[in-house]
Scaffold this motif. Structure first.
Motif, PDB file in Angstrom:
ATOM      1  N   SER A 121      -1.209 -12.735 -12.578  1.00 20.06           N
ATOM      2  CA  SER A 121      -1.084 -12.495 -11.148  1.00 20.06           C
ATOM      3  C   SER A 121      -1.802 -13.588 -10.363  1.00 20.06           C
ATOM      4  N   GLY A 180       4.398  -9.472  -3.686  1.00 19.16           N
ATOM      5  CA  GLY A 180       4.107  -8.371  -4.601  1.00 19.16           C
ATOM      6  C   GLY A 180       2.814  -8.619  -5.355  1.00 19.16           C
ATOM      7  N   ASN A 181       2.617  -9.827  -5.833  1.00 23.19           N
ATOM      8  CA  ASN A 181       1.390 -10.129  -6.556  1.00 23.19           C
ATOM      9  C   ASN A 181       0.172 -10.079  -5.661  1.00 23.19           C
ATOM     10  N   GLY A 237      -0.113  -8.343  -2.994  1.00 20.50           N
ATOM     11  CA  GLY A 237      -0.322  -6.941  -2.662  1.00 20.50           C
ATOM     12  C   GLY A 237      -1.084  -6.200  -3.752  1.00 20.50           C
ATOM     13  N   ILE A 238      -0.742  -6.466  -4.985  1.00 19.54           N
ATOM     14  CA  ILE A 238      -1.433  -5.796  -6.087  1.00 19.54           C
ATOM     15  C   ILE A 238      -2.913  -6.191  -6.119  1.00 19.54           C
ATOM     16  N   GLU A 262       0.103  -1.175  -7.759  1.00 13.82           N
ATOM     17  CA  GLU A 262       1.519  -1.515  -7.691  1.00 13.82           C
ATOM     18  C   GLU A 262       2.240  -0.626  -6.691  1.00 13.82           C
ATOM     19  N   SER A 319       1.605  -1.993  -3.409  1.00 13.94           N
ATOM     20  CA  SER A 319       2.345  -3.244  -3.219  1.00 13.94           C
ATOM     21  C   SER A 319       3.813  -2.975  -2.901  1.00 13.94           C
ATOM     22  N   GLY A 368       1.068  -8.234   4.498  1.00 12.68           N
ATOM     23  CA  GLY A 368       0.448  -7.547   3.364  1.00 12.68           C
ATOM     24  C   GLY A 368      -1.033  -7.304   3.583  1.00 12.68           C
ATOM     25  N   ILE A 423      -1.659  -3.089   3.590  1.00  8.66           N
ATOM     26  CA  ILE A 423      -2.288  -2.433   2.430  1.00  8.66           C
ATOM     27  C   ILE A 423      -3.434  -1.514   2.847  1.00  8.66           C
TER      28      ILE A 423
END
Lengths: 465, 465, 465
Positions: free
Chosen positions: B248, C86-87, C89-90, C119, C122, C145, C149
């Motif tokens: 990541s 996505g990454n 966000g995680i 996840e 995300s 993001g 979040i």
């Protein structure tokens, strides 16, 4: 289309919903009230079924969907109708199999195991549909599913309950049945004008590549398919291992034979897309038996041989002589390797003995020891006598014969019904084309029908048949 | 082609089948006769291996297959030969590793665990093949596999048995080995006319997109790859977690650096396709150690850095100065991050202590406590003395050096053998083209070679090299 | 771009790395020192989380990535920015959720369970981003993001801790939140010149096919998504089963309604790509309840209805009347089915009783029996009194209202911040085009912009807006 397809689907959904309301309840693994203080959550059947269930799913919709999407102009239909018919097949099979196997106290008891078995039934319809890919409307395909699912369930019931055929992954019950049912349908739906091909029957580099990708998904999850119904422990281990070995040897053999078949030694992508999977069918019926790693290897090679041979020589022959237009070559991937698999299971059974299997012998072949206290399906027809290997081998052959006859006749009858005029069967010039079924934007039409005047009515660009 | 490829494959299959018949039997987890009344089916090793085995499969054929299919004219070959060579590699490794590790009583004992290890061996060949993608015939690739697999097994055996290198996911044994072997081969197969590119070395938007999709599959299942051989429990948990974190952070870093490298700040899709995976290699050797989440994060960033840097500066430099035409940039994705990973494992070992690991220390580093009763591989060469962290760190470095030397020399020797004239190496103008290997339909040729006269002989449209 | 994107990412990565160094340690399932002689490796939480974690991964990057890649000129950006955001966000959610739920002794305790929850957080950002697909720079998406979040975590915390909403798969907390947040953002970022479409907003047959493939991946793994946080045992079994049934009935219904909506009865691929998933959202909040198989079937049908209806009538209406340019139709796939799902959960709760659930009732609805010794999250606000079904139903409605309000206001505020000038928002003519963000080779440009003079500056071929 606007009347027929929505009407049929909504009728089906209404009927299914009504049946669900009246008959379907959760089984004891899904019902909250069925749990007690002593129930261990991790013993729930979900945990043995779910990982393999997902694999079968990926095979059905991603693997088979992509494999079928090889035609430039029929990709949407191939993938979407596979999705539609697959889903209908599962829902319908949940009810039909439910009444056969899970019905008591006036209710069908539903859990994930039922869904898994329903997926196997659904696969049968999707395989058969491969024979008429691009030449049938979704209404016809759904009707085919309505008829094929109960017939499949009856045939499977005969095989498991009366003949007690040993066929862990459905080589006979699934692949042979699906193949000859589909061939029966396509023979009735014969289109004489398409015997020398069709101008829309073209691929592109990208569709061919996606189709090969579909093959890979099928290939990767095929061991799950063959092993999911095997007895846990060493039998399931063998089913995975034998299937993997057969697929691997079959893949190598396919490349060799495909190159041999061409006078310049060039590979045929159709062979690579299909014959690399034939090993999974060929090893299927005996996948959990002690066939030795070399036996699995050999069955894989044989599977590839008959499949490549079928595509090269038999398909053109059947098309010309028997009016069998087998669009995806299901006879080569399911029929011929299914025969190899049946013979393989017979040989494996004839060679089986307690020396090789130990006490497991009676778990894999329950009818070899009727007096053993194994939870086998009881039968009132077959006498409770011990079967010899030769007996069991004959029952395997009988199982193949029964399946062949039921599926072919079923296919013929279904084909006749599918010829009814109001089912929207596409005329020849609309075959292999998404145009009748999907909205295609103007910008896409330019690429889809190059050189065609935009004034030409949509979907009618090619009339030179 | 027609003679060479089928002949080679059929010879190989025949030899493998003969070896399977003579030597290979089921191991105790797959053999029915080995089960007793006290065997618990769910303790079968299948259940710990199978879920991860499928993931590795998906990485090999779907992930790597798609990643390699980035060239417009070489997609069929990239995906299909990856499939062919991968399968051969597994079969061949089953035998070679079988004789090394699973051979007793005159038989190789085969179970799913062997197949898993064989897949790792096969990965090595597929990585190496990336260096010569599009410039070698399938006959050459198979020959490369024949030679590379035994060398890999010998090297891995030296590392695990003599040097006792700690390398849970094969950063050294797999990635570094595969990289320098492949570079050795490609340096020998140097093509001077291709040093300023090749007109067929083109991508399309769709092939680039599919290649990125391949990256995603590799990315998703990389934690399985790194963790599959880790000790069950917390060590495997750490291997998954550290790998995920490294991937990541490496992904984020890749986007930053790729944008920085371009004067308009535009991203390079090649970086996104490759460098986002470098973290998995960089964290690999230490994936199951107590490197802390921040350590994994940092290793991921470093992996992305060396990989983007490699693509931007080192690959052009090596190509010009050392005649190293590394087609897929395996040095950037496997070599450089492999060096980072080796150094990372050394640092992690130097920082390890019983305070951090508790009693697990001696399970992860068995040679740190020779007197402990741990089922470590016994060795007669390394004396049974306790290793200090510094000792182990030196052995790690030695392992890297041994691997580097063996793989590079092996690659050179293999390259020389691949130059033998009868192996069908494609001439320069046929590089990066499916034409010599696959039947391509006329309708596809129009799109593949736009502007080329259809009278031009197939496969010869571009002569301006 | 060259300054902004790398600067932002490197700043974020630096800050995250610093936070990881200072705050993050392994939790007791990943920490070697936390294991004792009595720890059983197979009880490690890895083994219950990992198989489902991989499925969620495949949904996020493969499924959603492909689904978003439907535009001819925006495929690289759609897939790659989904991957990037996505990454991020995680990583960001690991910290934010870590401080909320896993922080003690001055440290965030990290294991795979945290990653799974991160996840889910995300996913929320990625859904919201669908509303502004093609109209925002990656810098804007990352900023979105950063803001979304924490707001999501706060809202979820309110729902679970104070309102004690029962919502096993996040129909309210994830789908409703993500939808109205995204709609808020896109309403602020309204582009008046795009109200009658954009010349670059085109698809090709292949991108449409890949998008459909993305749908299949989401569809296949949606049962994992809905079930992953359910209680092991029968509740998880029901969550999988109900979700599967709902998806299946929803798929059939979609085909019927899509055909009905067109005057020639042709299917709309956008419906097939989206509405076939609406059942998963609609069944979500009640997925683990005793809604009966027929109830799941019905919820699936309703989900498809509102989704197709939304695409056909509501989206054009909202676009014209409320300036809501919802690029991917997230309101139809997440908002409307989310409302159906909330109402479904209310009905299911009103019908729940100990007669149906047995003693499990108090495990699924912990607040129905405050005196039971269930490890529920304690709360100081809601008095420790027993909730009646009506009470719980009202809390569900309140949960929806709170989520709606927080997400919409949050979306508005975020939208205003995203309008700040230095965030690289693309001008209208660069919307839906990879050109500003990715190096596109000359050979690709020919296919991407047919008929455009090559002298035209890259990325500026279409100015007729």
């Amino acid at each position: 289309m606007r009347c027929r397809l929505p009407t049929l689907i909504l009728l089906l959904q209404g009927a299914l919903l009504a049946m669900f309301i009246v008959f379907v309840v959760y089984d004891e693994h899904a019902d909250a009230a069925a749990q007690s203080n002593t129930t261990k959550p991790m013993d729930n059947r979900l945990y043995s079924v779910f990982p393999l269930f997902k694999d079968i799913h990926a095979m059905l919709f991603v693997g088979l969907g992509l494999l079928l999407a090889f035609m430039k102009l029929y990709g949407f239909s191939a993938m979407a109708f596979n999705f539609l018919v697959g889903n209908f097949g599962i829902q319908w099979a949940l009810l039909v199999q439910g009444f056969f196997y899970h019905y008591w106290d006036g209710k069908i008891h539903l859990g994930m195991e039922n869904v898994l078995n329903a997926e196997f039934a659904s696969v049968v319809v999707l395989i058969s549909a491969g024979a008429v890919l691009g030449k049938t409307s979704p209404v016809q395909l759904l009707l085919m599913g309505i008829l094929e699912i109960p017939l499949f369930v009856v045939n499977e019931w005969l095989l498991t309950t009366y003949l007690k055929v040993v066929d862990v992954s459905g080589t006979i019950a699934i692949h042979v049945f699906a193949c000859y049912f589909g061939l029966g349908v396509t023979q009735i739906l014969y289109r004489p004008h398409l015997k020398s091909g069709h101008p829309k029957e073209i691929t592109t580099s990208m569709t061919d590549l996606l189709s090969l990708l579909g093959t890979f998904f099928l290939w990767i999850y095929w061991p799950s398919f063959n092993a999911v119904l095997a007895r846990p422990g060493d039998a399931q281990h063998r089913a995975v291992l034998n299937t993997f070995i057969a697929l691997s040897s079959c893949t190598m053999t396919t490349f060799a034979l495909s190159s041999l078949m061409n006078k310049k030694g060039k590979l045929n992508l159709v062979h690579v897309q299909n014959a690399t999977l034939a090993g999974g069918v060929a090893v299927g019926a005996a996948a959990d038996m002690m066939i030795t790693p070399a036996g699995a290897f050999g069955l894989g090679c044989l599977g590839a041989m008959v499949c490549v041979f079928g595509f090269q020589y038999l398909t053109p022959f059947l098309s010309q002589k028997l009016h069998l237009q087998d669009q995806c070559g299901i006879h080569n991937l399911h029929g011929l390797p299914g025969i190899v698999g049946t013979v393989g299971s017979i040989v494996a059974i004839l060679c089986s003995s307690e020396a090789i299997y130990g006490s497991s012998l009676y778990e894999i072949f329950p009818d070899r020891a009727a007096e053993h206290d194994i939870p086998a399906i009881t039968s009132t027809v077959v006498a409770e006598t011990e079967r010899s290997p030769t007996d069991q081998a004959l029952y395997q052959a009988a199982g193949f014969g029964v399946t062949f006859a039921i599926s072919l006749v079923g296919g013929y009858v279904t084909g006749l019904l599918l010829k009814m005029p109001f089912l929207g069967q596409p005329p020849d010039e609309f075959c292999f084309d998404d145009e009748p079924y999907f909205k295609v934007s103007e910008s896409q039409k330019v690429t889809r029908y190059p050189g065609v005047d935009e004034n030409g009515e949509a979907g009618l660009p090619l009339k030179d048949i």
